[in-house]
Motif scaffolding. Sequence first.
Motif, PDB file in Angstrom:
ATOM      1  N   SER A 139       0.847  -1.204   0.000  1.00  0.00           N
ATOM      2  CA  SER A 139       0.000   0.000   0.000  1.00  0.00           C
ATOM      3  C   SER A 139       0.875   1.244   0.000  1.00  0.00           C
ATOM      4  CB  SER A 139      -0.925   0.019   1.226  1.00  0.00           C
ATOM      5  OG  SER A 139      -1.923  -0.952   1.097  1.00  0.00           O
ATOM      6  N   VAL A 171      -7.180   4.425   0.254  1.00  0.00           N
ATOM      7  CA  VAL A 171      -6.019   3.614   0.607  1.00  0.00           C
ATOM      8  C   VAL A 171      -6.483   2.585   1.637  1.00  0.00           C
ATOM      9  CG1 VAL A 171      -3.617   3.659   1.369  1.00  0.00           C
ATOM     10  CG2 VAL A 171      -4.654   5.730   0.422  1.00  0.00           C
ATOM     11  N   THR A 172      -6.239   1.322   1.383  1.00  0.00           N
ATOM     12  CA  THR A 172      -6.663   0.296   2.325  1.00  0.00           C
ATOM     13  C   THR A 172      -5.733   0.222   3.526  1.00  0.00           C
ATOM     14  OG1 THR A 172      -5.437  -1.370   1.103  1.00  0.00           O
ATOM     15  CG2 THR A 172      -7.760  -1.150   0.574  1.00  0.00           C
ATOM     16  N   ALA A 218      -5.749   1.476   6.487  1.00  0.00           N
ATOM     17  CA  ALA A 218      -5.403   2.727   7.185  1.00  0.00           C
ATOM     18  C   ALA A 218      -4.069   3.299   6.717  1.00  0.00           C
ATOM     19  CB  ALA A 218      -5.417   2.516   8.705  1.00  0.00           C
ATOM     20  N   GLY A 219      -3.778   3.094   5.440  1.00  0.00           N
ATOM     21  CA  GLY A 219      -2.538   3.634   4.877  1.00  0.00           C
ATOM     22  C   GLY A 219      -1.346   2.717   5.007  1.00  0.00           C
ATOM     23  N   TYR A 249      -9.019   6.703   3.619  1.00  0.00           N
ATOM     24  CA  TYR A 249      -8.361   5.518   4.166  1.00  0.00           C
ATOM     25  C   TYR A 249      -9.419   4.592   4.737  1.00  0.00           C
ATOM     26  CZ  TYR A 249      -4.378   8.667   3.943  1.00  0.00           C
ATOM     27  OH  TYR A 249      -3.421   9.548   3.499  1.00  0.00           O
ATOM     28  N   ASP A 250      -9.344   3.300   4.393  1.00  0.00           N
ATOM     29  CA  ASP A 250     -10.290   2.387   5.013  1.00  0.00           C
ATOM     30  C   ASP A 250      -9.665   1.710   6.221  1.00  0.00           C
ATOM     31  OD1 ASP A 250      -9.117  -0.146   4.446  1.00  0.00           O
ATOM     32  OD2 ASP A 250     -10.333  -0.478   2.674  1.00  0.00           O
ATOM     33  N   LEU A 297      -2.223   7.409  11.857  1.00  0.00           N
ATOM     34  CA  LEU A 297      -2.732   8.033  10.638  1.00  0.00           C
ATOM     35  C   LEU A 297      -3.375   9.388  10.934  1.00  0.00           C
ATOM     36  CD1 LEU A 297      -3.423   7.946   7.618  1.00  0.00           C
ATOM     37  CD2 LEU A 297      -5.515   6.702   8.244  1.00  0.00           C
ATOM     38  N   THR A 317      -2.631  12.986   9.357  1.00  0.00           N
ATOM     39  CA  THR A 317      -3.587  13.697   8.503  1.00  0.00           C
ATOM     40  C   THR A 317      -4.345  14.781   9.256  1.00  0.00           C
ATOM     41  OG1 THR A 317      -5.342  12.090   8.922  1.00  0.00           O
ATOM     42  CG2 THR A 317      -3.897  11.688   7.014  1.00  0.00           C
ATOM     43  N   LEU A 361     -11.655   8.808   7.026  1.00  0.00           N
ATOM     44  CA  LEU A 361     -11.658   7.373   7.330  1.00  0.00           C
ATOM     45  C   LEU A 361     -12.974   6.733   6.912  1.00  0.00           C
ATOM     46  CD1 LEU A 361     -10.021   7.348  10.872  1.00  0.00           C
ATOM     47  CD2 LEU A 361      -8.942   7.012   8.644  1.00  0.00           C
TER      48      LEU A 361
END
Length: 195
Positions: free
Chosen positions: A53, A76-77, A79-80, A116-117, A130, A134, A140
Amino acid sequence: MSGLYLGDKRLRPLLAELDRRNAVVSVRPITPPNTESVWCGRPSPMIEYLFESARTFADLLFTDSVIGFPNIRWIVTHAGGVMPLLSDRMEWFRRLVRKPEGPTVPLAEQLTTLFYDLAGTPFPAQVPALTHLTGTERRLLYGSDYCWTQPAGVHSQLSTIDQATPPWGFPDWRTLTTANAYRMLPRLARVRSAV
């Protein structure tokens, strides 16, 4: 994609079309080629997916694809992945190799434009790292990793999300991630309210 990362110049026409369409693009890692020798017999998703990722989005960031195609809403899977931990190092190297005429938008600023997921193991460490980077939880989204993660693993992940300290201004993470999904995809909110 046949060994290409998304910042590859051959994919510029695709990115231009996605940008024109204001597309939402969720990028999920796979095991990168030629990494069998470093797995040490352990499951590849344990570490490699988090680095993959970061590799993918480092490529997009270093080729100015995130700022060059601002209408793409990237997800982005995991959580980055490891990106929050590596972002300072990435920025340092980026400054070393950047051409003088190149863009000057810091990576940290660009990272705040991504979504981010929460697939994988977002708590207790990843999401705080994260959001420290950010500065917000408004980017999220929920991600279960199903069908790659079996139902028992999804339930285990959900329990860690439900047990985590709630985000500021929301009763729980499910409410926040749902609100973020509706904000990113307003049509979903309209469909839900019509039901």
